[in-house]
Design an enzyme around this catalytic site. Structure first.
Site, PDB file in Angstrom:
ATOM      1  CD  GLU A   1       5.355   0.729  -2.050  1.00 17.40           C
ATOM      2  OE1 GLU A   1       4.895   1.612  -1.311  1.00 17.40           O
ATOM      3  OE2 GLU A   1       4.689  -0.260  -2.424  1.00 17.40           O
TER       4      GLU A   1
ATOM      5  CG  ASP B   1       0.555   4.854  -1.180  1.00 13.82           C
ATOM      6  OD1 ASP B   1       0.181   4.828  -2.364  1.00 13.82           O
ATOM      7  OD2 ASP B   1       1.212   3.930  -0.664  1.00 13.82           O
TER       8      ASP B   1
END
Length: 359
Positions: free
Chosen positions: A245, A132
């Site tokens: 997400e 990420d």
């Protein structure tokens, strides 16, 4: 690499029509509506900044996927990724650079883990690793993540989470209620059963993690996009930017703070706070100069030549000027996966600006 798009025109992401409204009316009118087109054009510079940051993100992750493998130290993986990212984004003070530290959370750790100096962790063949990372141009942040595995036994888990994230993206739109996005994501995620090492799990969305609106130099701008039902009823609005997400887990489906902290970020709303400790004052200057209100990690303070700063950092945290973001963990022995994209709610269409050929 700097001559990739010499014209300064960066490729658009995936442009989608907004979902039809509750009464079934199509949103196709937005694409041709003169006023919406004019509004879209008025923000062209901002969209372009996002696209440039997204193009850098795509190239970095494509590069990382060519060399990441078991046996590598996590710290080497992060440093190599970040070096490439700094190059492709053409790092330039607070005008262009990395938007937050590279998360490389493994297995039951879902988010906010990046190695501190001296961390000996090595990536293993059986790990589920969430990569990420973020890039920004003029504070326009791309927040985008994917999951790396080597053992095919996790394929179905990754598929479940990718599907859930894409569902959230599809269902997002102007005037859409945040809670409705969460409910749809949960339905899709929980429709998957995965078998790992002879044990069957229903994939659980991690209920206390969520997507979020993004502001300029502000990774979490105040609205949350839940990944389970029961979230807030407020709506998405034209012109907003969101990180969509989702996290799927074979554990409890909830995370708690654990392990040594590596991620920190200045509190966006903090005013002037008097600081007594000279070392804390110095550290805050370093933070203001190099990161502003963007997240940073201890490795980045090391990189700027700072040493013995832990007391000063703790002081700034105690004063509420800096917030610590420790790793977020589900139960030990569980596996968590994540996929994330940044979407622009443009007046004319929805742009999945970080979309690539990979995911």
């Amino acid at each position: 690499q700097s001559g990739l798009y010499p014209s300064g025109v960066f490729p658009k992401g995936e442009e989608c029509e907004y979902p039809p409204s509750k009464d079934g009316r199509s949103a196709a009118w937005r694409t041709t509506h003169e006023e919406k087109k004019a509004l879209d054009k008025a923000n062209e510079e901002m969209w372009s900044d996002f696209r440039q940051a997204a193009e850098a993100h795509r190239q970095v992750r494509n590069y990382v996927n060519t060399w990441i493998q078991p046996g590598m130290a996590m710290i080497d993986i992060c440093e190599r990724l970040e070096a490439c990212s700094r190059l492709l984004i053409k790092e330039n003070g607070l005008k262009a650079g990395l938007a937050f530290p590279t998360g490389c959370s493994i297995n039951h750790v879902a988010a906010h883990y990046t190695p501190n100096a001296g961390d000996p962790t090595v990536l293993q063949y059986n790990d589920v690793c969430k990569i990420d990372f973020g890039t920004h141009i003029n504070g326009r942040i791309i927040d985008c993540a994917f999951t790396v595995t080597f053992n095919p036994k996790y394929d179905r888990l990754l598929e479940a989470v990718r599907d859930a994230t894409n569902t959230g993206i599809k269902c997002a739109g102007i005037d859409v209620r945040l809670c409705d996005v969460g409910e749809t994501i949960q339905e899709v995620m929980e429709s998957y059963e995965v078998e790992i090492d002879g044990k069957t799990y229903q994939v659980k969305p991690i209920r206390n993690l969520n997507g979020h609106s993004i502001g300029q130099y502000r990774i979490h701008a105040g609205k949350t996009v839940p990944i389970v039902k029961g979230g807030e009823a407020s709506r998405m609005e034209e012109g907003e930017v969101y990180a969509i997400e989702t996290f799927g887990s074979t554990g409890r489906g909830a995370v708690h703070d654990d392990m040594e902290c590596s991620h920190y970020m200045k509190n966006f709303n903090v005013g002037h706070v008097p600081i007594r400790l000279p070392r804390a004052k110095h550290l805050l200057n370093v933070i203001n100069e190099n990161f502003g209100t963007l997240a940073f990690c201890r490795r980045w303070l090391d990189l700027h030549g700072e040493t013995k700063y832990l007391m000063a950092l703790k002081n700034l945290c105690d004063l509420g000027i800096i917030d610590p973001y420790p790793p977020l963990c589900d139960t030990k022995g569980s596996y968590t996966a994540q996929y994330e994209h940044t979407i622009l709610l443009r007046p004319t269409c929805k742009e999945v600006v970080s979309r690539g050929d990979d995911y």
